[in-house]
Design a protein around this motif. Structure first.
Motif, PDB file in Angstrom:
ATOM      1  N   PRO A  86       0.874  -1.182   0.000  1.00  0.00           N
ATOM      2  CA  PRO A  86       0.000   0.000   0.000  1.00  0.00           C
ATOM      3  C   PRO A  86       0.914   1.236   0.000  1.00  0.00           C
ATOM      4  O   PRO A  86       1.789   1.349   0.855  1.00  0.00           O
ATOM      5  CB  PRO A  86      -0.772  -0.115   1.311  1.00  0.00           C
ATOM      6  CG  PRO A  86      -0.565  -1.521   1.785  1.00  0.00           C
ATOM      7  CD  PRO A  86       0.754  -1.963   1.233  1.00  0.00           C
ATOM      8  N   PHE A  87       0.731   2.121  -0.971  1.00  0.00           N
ATOM      9  CA  PHE A  87       1.727   3.178  -1.170  1.00  0.00           C
ATOM     10  C   PHE A  87       1.398   4.386  -0.289  1.00  0.00           C
ATOM     11  O   PHE A  87       0.394   5.081  -0.497  1.00  0.00           O
ATOM     12  CB  PHE A  87       1.775   3.564  -2.639  1.00  0.00           C
ATOM     13  CG  PHE A  87       3.021   4.311  -3.018  1.00  0.00           C
ATOM     14  CD1 PHE A  87       4.248   4.038  -2.410  1.00  0.00           C
ATOM     15  CD2 PHE A  87       2.981   5.284  -3.999  1.00  0.00           C
ATOM     16  CE1 PHE A  87       5.405   4.723  -2.764  1.00  0.00           C
ATOM     17  CE2 PHE A  87       4.129   5.975  -4.364  1.00  0.00           C
ATOM     18  CZ  PHE A  87       5.342   5.692  -3.750  1.00  0.00           C
ATOM     19  N   ALA A  88       2.266   4.585   0.690  1.00  0.00           N
ATOM     20  CA  ALA A  88       2.005   5.585   1.726  1.00  0.00           C
ATOM     21  C   ALA A  88       1.719   6.990   1.174  1.00  0.00           C
ATOM     22  O   ALA A  88       0.767   7.641   1.625  1.00  0.00           O
ATOM     23  CB  ALA A  88       3.170   5.609   2.721  1.00  0.00           C
ATOM     24  N   PRO A  89       2.500   7.499   0.203  1.00  0.00           N
ATOM     25  CA  PRO A  89       2.225   8.861  -0.259  1.00  0.00           C
ATOM     26  C   PRO A  89       0.820   9.031  -0.826  1.00  0.00           C
ATOM     27  O   PRO A  89       0.176  10.065  -0.610  1.00  0.00           O
ATOM     28  CB  PRO A  89       3.285   9.075  -1.349  1.00  0.00           C
ATOM     29  CG  PRO A  89       4.393   8.152  -0.978  1.00  0.00           C
ATOM     30  CD  PRO A  89       3.723   6.947  -0.397  1.00  0.00           C
ATOM     31  N   ALA A  90       0.310   8.007  -1.522  1.00  0.00           N
ATOM     32  CA  ALA A  90      -1.036   8.110  -2.096  1.00  0.00           C
ATOM     33  C   ALA A  90      -2.094   8.062  -1.004  1.00  0.00           C
ATOM     34  O   ALA A  90      -3.067   8.806  -1.028  1.00  0.00           O
ATOM     35  CB  ALA A  90      -1.260   6.978  -3.094  1.00  0.00           C
ATOM     36  N   LEU A  91      -1.894   7.171  -0.010  1.00  0.00           N
ATOM     37  CA  LEU A  91      -2.876   7.067   1.072  1.00  0.00           C
ATOM     38  C   LEU A  91      -2.919   8.359   1.877  1.00  0.00           C
ATOM     39  O   LEU A  91      -3.986   8.864   2.227  1.00  0.00           O
ATOM     40  CB  LEU A  91      -2.532   5.881   1.975  1.00  0.00           C
ATOM     41  CG  LEU A  91      -2.766   4.514   1.344  1.00  0.00           C
ATOM     42  CD1 LEU A  91      -2.112   3.425   2.176  1.00  0.00           C
ATOM     43  CD2 LEU A  91      -4.262   4.237   1.204  1.00  0.00           C
ATOM     44  N   ALA A  92      -1.732   8.895   2.164  1.00  0.00           N
ATOM     45  CA  ALA A  92      -1.668  10.130   2.947  1.00  0.00           C
ATOM     46  C   ALA A  92      -2.370  11.264   2.198  1.00  0.00           C
ATOM     47  O   ALA A  92      -3.094  12.057   2.793  1.00  0.00           O
ATOM     48  CB  ALA A  92      -0.218  10.490   3.239  1.00  0.00           C
ATOM     49  N   ALA A  93      -2.170  11.310   0.890  1.00  0.00           N
ATOM     50  CA  ALA A  93      -2.789  12.375   0.101  1.00  0.00           C
ATOM     51  C   ALA A  93      -4.309  12.248   0.088  1.00  0.00           C
ATOM     52  O   ALA A  93      -5.021  13.237  -0.072  1.00  0.00           O
ATOM     53  CB  ALA A  93      -2.253  12.337  -1.324  1.00  0.00           C
ATOM     54  N   SER A  94      -4.823  11.031   0.281  1.00  0.00           N
ATOM     55  CA  SER A  94      -6.279  10.844   0.307  1.00  0.00           C
ATOM     56  C   SER A  94      -6.855  11.201   1.658  1.00  0.00           C
ATOM     57  O   SER A  94      -8.046  11.042   1.875  1.00  0.00           O
ATOM     58  CB  SER A  94      -6.633   9.384   0.033  1.00  0.00           C
ATOM     59  OG  SER A  94      -5.904   8.901  -1.036  1.00  0.00           O
TER      60      SER A  94
ATOM     61  N   LEU B 373       5.814   7.506   6.133  1.00  0.00           N
ATOM     62  CA  LEU B 373       6.179   8.386   5.023  1.00  0.00           C
ATOM     63  C   LEU B 373       7.608   8.864   5.183  1.00  0.00           C
ATOM     64  O   LEU B 373       8.054   9.125   6.287  1.00  0.00           O
ATOM     65  CB  LEU B 373       5.279   9.624   5.037  1.00  0.00           C
ATOM     66  CG  LEU B 373       4.030   9.644   4.182  1.00  0.00           C
ATOM     67  CD1 LEU B 373       3.407  11.020   4.298  1.00  0.00           C
ATOM     68  CD2 LEU B 373       4.355   9.329   2.734  1.00  0.00           C
ATOM     69  N   ARG B 397       1.149  12.537  -1.779  1.00  0.00           N
ATOM     70  CA  ARG B 397       1.178  12.916  -3.194  1.00  0.00           C
ATOM     71  C   ARG B 397      -0.082  12.396  -3.854  1.00  0.00           C
ATOM     72  O   ARG B 397      -0.234  11.192  -4.069  1.00  0.00           O
ATOM     73  CB  ARG B 397       2.410  12.278  -3.871  1.00  0.00           C
ATOM     74  CG  ARG B 397       3.758  12.825  -3.437  1.00  0.00           C
ATOM     75  CD  ARG B 397       4.032  14.212  -4.007  1.00  0.00           C
ATOM     76  NE  ARG B 397       3.990  14.255  -5.453  1.00  0.00           N
ATOM     77  CZ  ARG B 397       5.081  14.295  -6.242  1.00  0.00           C
ATOM     78  NH1 ARG B 397       6.278  14.283  -5.704  1.00  0.00           N
ATOM     79  NH2 ARG B 397       4.952  14.365  -7.550  1.00  0.00           N
ATOM     80  N   LEU B 402      -2.113   3.835  -5.573  1.00  0.00           N
ATOM     81  CA  LEU B 402      -2.392   3.251  -4.255  1.00  0.00           C
ATOM     82  C   LEU B 402      -1.494   2.063  -3.953  1.00  0.00           C
ATOM     83  O   LEU B 402      -1.241   1.744  -2.803  1.00  0.00           O
ATOM     84  CB  LEU B 402      -3.850   2.796  -4.198  1.00  0.00           C
ATOM     85  CG  LEU B 402      -4.874   3.880  -3.900  1.00  0.00           C
ATOM     86  CD1 LEU B 402      -6.283   3.340  -4.085  1.00  0.00           C
ATOM     87  CD2 LEU B 402      -4.693   4.411  -2.483  1.00  0.00           C
TER      88      LEU B 402
END
Lengths: 226, 477
Positions: A86-94, B373, B397, B402
């Motif tokens: 699960p890609f942290a930067p994308a989740l955080a941005a959501s 992060l 970002r 995802l």
């Protein structure tokens, strides 16, 4: 044989439209059109939902708005045996609060899911791995009820033919403009409807939302049953 | 002052027997002009095994009799462990080797609902640890001990009642040894009652000052000072297994005995621990060691037992186990309502860590992780695995997928264009990520959001260094 006995004995039967006024309010999916289709006006609370996809990792985007909101609770968001990282930067941005995220591997999805759900320490449990039969699924449903936790089980599309105690079963496919969501089964509601939803924020450079964490419900295009 | 004596008549046997859930014919032997039976359990006695019998004869009587050598050190350790557990009732207690403890409980009576209720709780608790005990509560420590040793159970309300109860006992109960007993018999006495009726004046001359003082202490006429048991600052409990255990799940029962004991110890100290160290001692050389940990201090034996069960499930034993040791140190204060102090902080509080403990116990520490992060442009370094709840430094970002692939996947190339289920539509935007020359993980890539013919969106890049190929790095889910 009474109706209740019959319903208990036959897993392929379910009571139609029994829930109406008593239906507990769910957590908004973040998509107005999808909320409108569901009797809980959102994801069913304290219950098992199944999301069937044709690709590993598919369907997670559909949960993004809900995950962002659930991560505000002081409970874990448990990801069990996810197929990729699960890609942290994308989740955080959501708007997902990453400190609530718990990623658990180890290949004992059925056991771990039940622990997570029953403990009440998770707002939601997302499950990718595992082999599922009627008995194990029923345990998941009971554990979700007991812990007041939402269970989302991601399965392949071939699971559509298998019986399940899940209160909601959706099929999610990619569509050119976003996602195509089909309600395959709905306890107390109408299955067979489908709709196309735009992707929530993220992906493709152009954000759908002005602010990533605004949770503004996204309009969707409702289609009639095929 | 009120004293509660716990007498353990079968301790030499119980240091082994308490590891068993089901009773088997069993006896403990010791060296006494040849190996002789010291004590047998009920099933051994039923088969005709008697104390003093040579081990060979006992085994001839009962072929399946398990005879084990007496272990005085284990008996003393068991007594110390029991004393640590008793800390939950009172901080004032003394060891009375070889087989007894005495607790000063005047201050605890009210808390535990009175003398009878306290006695019952102690007796049940001791029973739960695997010991058969007679417990007696009396106004003097000596009186309580003598009565308990004679099998007297119950509460002796005052000194008068104590005198009456002692008067019914045989002279041997006083513990004066063979010589003392001989002296008393020569005086024509047959029971403690007769001794108590004798005039005090001449008694010291005929019987010795020391013995009379002992008698007066029993009766509460002079104070009885006993060395106080200093509760240890850490717990260490050991249990001998009567039967060698080869399956890890069969260790649950004896382990539970130790956890119960630890629970009482921690309760007495109003503490919890975050780590338990287990040693499984094997028949031959060596031991298996493992640690059970929790996210916050805990003392509930039931909770520890659940974690232990999960841990034992994935433990494979290299050899049979003959004994267990449980160690717990670094006690931390623990109060009943610890978590409810500031309910309004709900949103900021970390989620419950007990779930993590359970998952880790079964799946291993490495299977339970959080996402952190990182402030780095390289996708593979823009995050890392961390402890659940760990706070990162980077920023989100919205244009990222995802899902990230752990290893970028080389894409098939056809007519100089990347393929994935057909030709990919690369869209119009390109993002160049070119950095990392300074730490030896240099990347130079052009990233695209590609769409498959079926509408699936992929995050792919073209490597500008080295292989110059196309790679799949992420999925938008």
């Amino acid at each position: 044989m009474g109706l209740d006995q019959l319903l208990n004995a036959r897993h392929d039967l379910c009571r139609g439209r029994a829930v109406s006024a008593a239906t507990p309010a769910g957590l908004s999916t973040g998509f107005v059109a999808l909320d409108a289709l569901l009797p809980w006006r959102g994801w069913p609370p304290g219950a098992l939902s199944e999301i069937l996809t044709d690709r590993p990792g598919g369907g997670l985007a559909l949960l993004k708005p809900a995950l962002a909101r659930l991560s505000a609770e002081a409970r874990w968001l448990l990801f069990l045996d996810p197929p990729f990282i699960p890609f942290a930067p994308a989740l955080a941005a959501s708007g997902v609060e990453l400190t609530r995220l718990l990623v658990v591997g180890g290949g004992e999805a059925a056991w771990a899911a039940e622990q997570g759900l029953r403990s009440g320490a998770c707002s939601a449990v997302l499950i990718w791995g595992g082999r599922w039969g009627m008995a194990t699924l029923r345990r998941l449903q009971l554990a979700a009820e007991a812990g007041g936790s939402a269970a989302f089980l991601f399965r392949g599309e071939d699971a559509a033919n298998e019986h399940s105690p899940a209160v909601l079963r959706l099929r999610v496919r990619h569509a050119l403009a976003g996602m195509e969501v089909m309600v395959l089964r709905l306890r107390g509601g109408r299955g067979g409807t489908w709709l196309e939803l735009p992707l929530p924020n993220g992906g493709g450079g152009k954000s759908q939302f002005s602010s990533p964490a605004s949770h503004k419900p996204t309009e969707g295009l409702l289609r009639q049953p095929v | 002052m009120r004293w509660l004596a716990i007498h353990l008549p079968a301790l030499p046997l119980e240091v082994y027997a308490r590891s068993l859930q089901v009773e088997i014919p069993m006896a403990v032997s010791q060296q006494d002009k040849g190996e002789k039976i010291l004590l047998g359990n009920r099933r051994a006695t039923a088969l005709g095994v008697r104390p003093g019998m040579p081990v060979g004869s006992a085994q001839a009587l009962a072929a399946d009799l398990k005879t084990l050598p007496r272990k005085p050190r284990a008996e003393h350790a068991a007594l110390t462990g029991l004393a640590a557990w008793c800390g939950r009732f009172t901080p004032e207690l003394s060891l009375e080797p070889p087989y007894a403890l005495v607790l000063e409980v005047a201050g605890s009576l009210q808390l535990f609902g009175g003398a009878e209720a306290l006695l019952e709780q102690v007796a049940n608790g001791v029973d739960g640890l695997g010991y058969r005990a007679s417990c007696c509560l009396a106004p003097t420590p000596g009186g309580a001990l003598v009565l308990a040793a004679c099998g007297h159970r119950g509460v002796i309300a005052d000194l008068h009642a104590l005198r009456t109860a002692l008067a019914k006992l045989p002279l041997s109960a006083l513990g004066f040894g063979r010589q003392g007993l001989e002296d008393l018999r020569r005086m024509g006495l047959r029971g403690i009652g007769e001794l108590l009726r004798l005039p005090r004046a001449g008694l010291a001359e005929r019987f010795g000052v020391e013995r009379v003082q002992h008698l007066l202490r029993l009766l509460g006429e002079v104070p009885d000072l006993r060395p106080r048991f200093e509760p240890p600052t850490r717990y260490r409990g050991r249990i001998e297994l009567a039967v060698e255990v080869v399956r890890a799940d069969a260790l649950v029962f004896p382990c539970r005995r130790l956890l119960e004991e630890l629970g009482g110890f921690l309760m007495g100290r109003q503490s919890g621990v975050q780590q338990l160290t287990w040693h499984l001692h094997h028949e031959e050389e060596g031991e298996t060691r493992f640690i059970l940990g929790t996210g916050r201090p805990e003392r509930d034996p039931q909770l520890w037992l659940e974690l232990l069960r999960e841990r034992l499930m994935r433990l494979s034993l290299p050899a049979g186990v003959r004994a267990l040791t449980l160690g717990a140190r670094d006690l931390q204060p623990l109060f009943p309502a610890d978590q409810e102090l500031f309910p309004e902080l709900e949103g900021r509080r970390a989620p419950d860590t007990r779930l993590l403990d359970r998952l880790r116990a079964r799946l291993g520490d490495e299977a339970v992780r959080g996402l952190v992060l990182m402030a780095d442009h390289r996708p593979e370094r823009a995050w890392r695995w961390g402890a659940p709840g760990e706070v990162g430094v980077g920023r989100g970002r919205p244009d990222r997928p995802l899902w990230l692939l752990a290893e970028p996947l080389p894409l098939h190339v056809c007519n100089r264009r990347p393929w994935w289920d057909g030709e990919l539509d690369l869209g119009v935007e390109r993002e160049r990520i070119e950095t990392g020359w300074w730490d030896g993980h240099e990347v130079a890539r052009d990233y695209f959001v590609a769409t498959t013919t079926k509408g699936e969106r992929l995050w792919i890049y073209r490597d500008l260094n080295g292989r110059r190929g196309w790679f799949l790095h992420g999925l938008f889910g």
